[in-house]
Design a protein around this motif. Sequence first.
Motif, short mmCIF file in Angstrom:
data_model
loop_
_atom_site.label_atom_id
_atom_site.label_comp_id
_atom_site.label_asym_id
_atom_site.label_seq_id
_atom_site.Cartn_x
_atom_site.Cartn_y
_atom_site.Cartn_z
N ARG A 207 0.83 -1.21 0.00
CA ARG A 207 0.00 0.00 0.00
C ARG A 207 0.86 1.26 0.00
N ARG A 208 1.86 1.28 0.87
CA ARG A 208 2.64 2.51 1.05
C ARG A 208 3.58 2.80 -0.11
N PHE A 209 4.13 1.75 -0.70
CA PHE A 209 5.22 1.97 -1.64
C PHE A 209 4.90 1.64 -3.10
N HIS A 210 4.00 0.73 -3.36
CA HIS A 210 3.82 0.27 -4.74
C HIS A 210 2.49 0.67 -5.36
N GLN A 227 8.96 6.60 -4.11
CA GLN A 227 8.95 7.59 -5.19
C GLN A 227 9.14 6.92 -6.55
N VAL A 228 8.53 7.52 -7.57
CA VAL A 228 8.72 7.05 -8.94
C VAL A 228 10.10 7.46 -9.40
N LEU A 229 10.85 6.50 -9.93
CA LEU A 229 12.19 6.77 -10.44
C LEU A 229 12.13 6.79 -11.96
N ASP A 233 14.18 0.92 -14.95
CA ASP A 233 13.69 0.06 -13.88
C ASP A 233 12.51 0.70 -13.15
N GLY A 234 12.58 1.99 -12.92
CA GLY A 234 11.52 2.66 -12.17
C GLY A 234 10.22 2.78 -12.94
N ARG A 235 10.31 2.90 -14.26
CA ARG A 235 9.09 3.03 -15.07
C ARG A 235 8.53 1.68 -15.51
#
Length: 390
Positions: A207-210, A227-229, A233-235
């Motif tokens: 819930r908190r991170f994804h 946070q979105v990077l 990898d982040g996208r």
Amino acid sequence: MNDATQRQLADAYRDALLEDTLPFWLQHGVDHKFGGVITSLDAAGNVIDTDKGVWQQCRFAWLLGELHNNLKADETWLRVAQRCMDFVDRNCFDPLDGRLWFQVTRTGEPLRKRRYAFSESFAAIAYGELAQATGDDLAAQKAERLFRRFLNHHLFSPEAKSKFTETRPMRSLGFPMIGIATAQQLRDSINYPGADDCIDRLIDLIRRFHIREDLEVVLENVGVDGQVLDHFDGRLLNPGHAIECSWFLMQEGQHRGDRDLQQLGCRMLDWMWQRGWDDDHGGLFSFVDLSGKPVSEYWHDMKFWWPHCEAVIATLMAYQLTGDARYARWYRQVHDWAHDHFADPERGEWFGYLHHDGTVSSQLKGNLWKGPFHLPRMQLICSQLLGDRR
């Protein structure tokens, strides 16, 4: 989705499991000489490589134990499951650190260890089923010990391991979602103490991170604070992974009578279906980019067997929880597409890998990654959801 249709579908899933998928692996994959299962098979079931993946030894043992404990008591299934885990006991633990290998030779000589502890999570659920079937306290202790090792290796320890350096540390969805599924299985098989509390902690991480309600997306990899990077990898989005996670949460919500958790799972399915379904050719893409940019993985537009198995479960479960006709439509869409393109009605089982247009890319029915797990699990769960009472 009237009663007659549901009975027909329940029968079809059970028959496919017991008369097609399971016989394929019992006939072609079981290693009667050295124990365990060989999963690198071609379309006809011929062995094309004898190396053994530890994941698949444990997953097959889990499947057979689950069937023995919850479908019907079958001594053949139980004996093969025990032989798989005997092979693991003899050969698959590194004596230096107690970790499980990822890949061994046919006779059990070690070849490869991954930094991940997923082998431990799959071994835990296998030992749990054997403990339930046999009353073996030692198997139950192994299940608990390996699950704790998985959690500490990735999540709940100051020394938790990550594949990312401190230059750009990240969190990955796979660890909490597999943790949830493992805790659910051990709660059922050995009444694992603290399962609910563990699942609470893991759901909280997701819930908190994804989960990003503002973006209507489930992020595969995020920064340590969620946070979105803005990097490959982040996208990177993995629709199959997120949809699998969605039904884990729906299932947990149903177990607890938690309507909010059920609805959260349905929203996750909604978002990732919209992002992952290929409107041109059908099927789910392997990867898509959060921002619609090109994906770095060259297989991003291929269609793999396992996301479709997870989507069949998730859409059916969502329909049964909500009665929303949209989920019934999605369910029939993915059920029909997957059975039309992956299934091999002449020789059994499913192909694993398709081109973007749904044509078969490889004649493999199994390898180190594909084995008797996602497909038979889907067939079992769907038959149960649809009320199979035979």
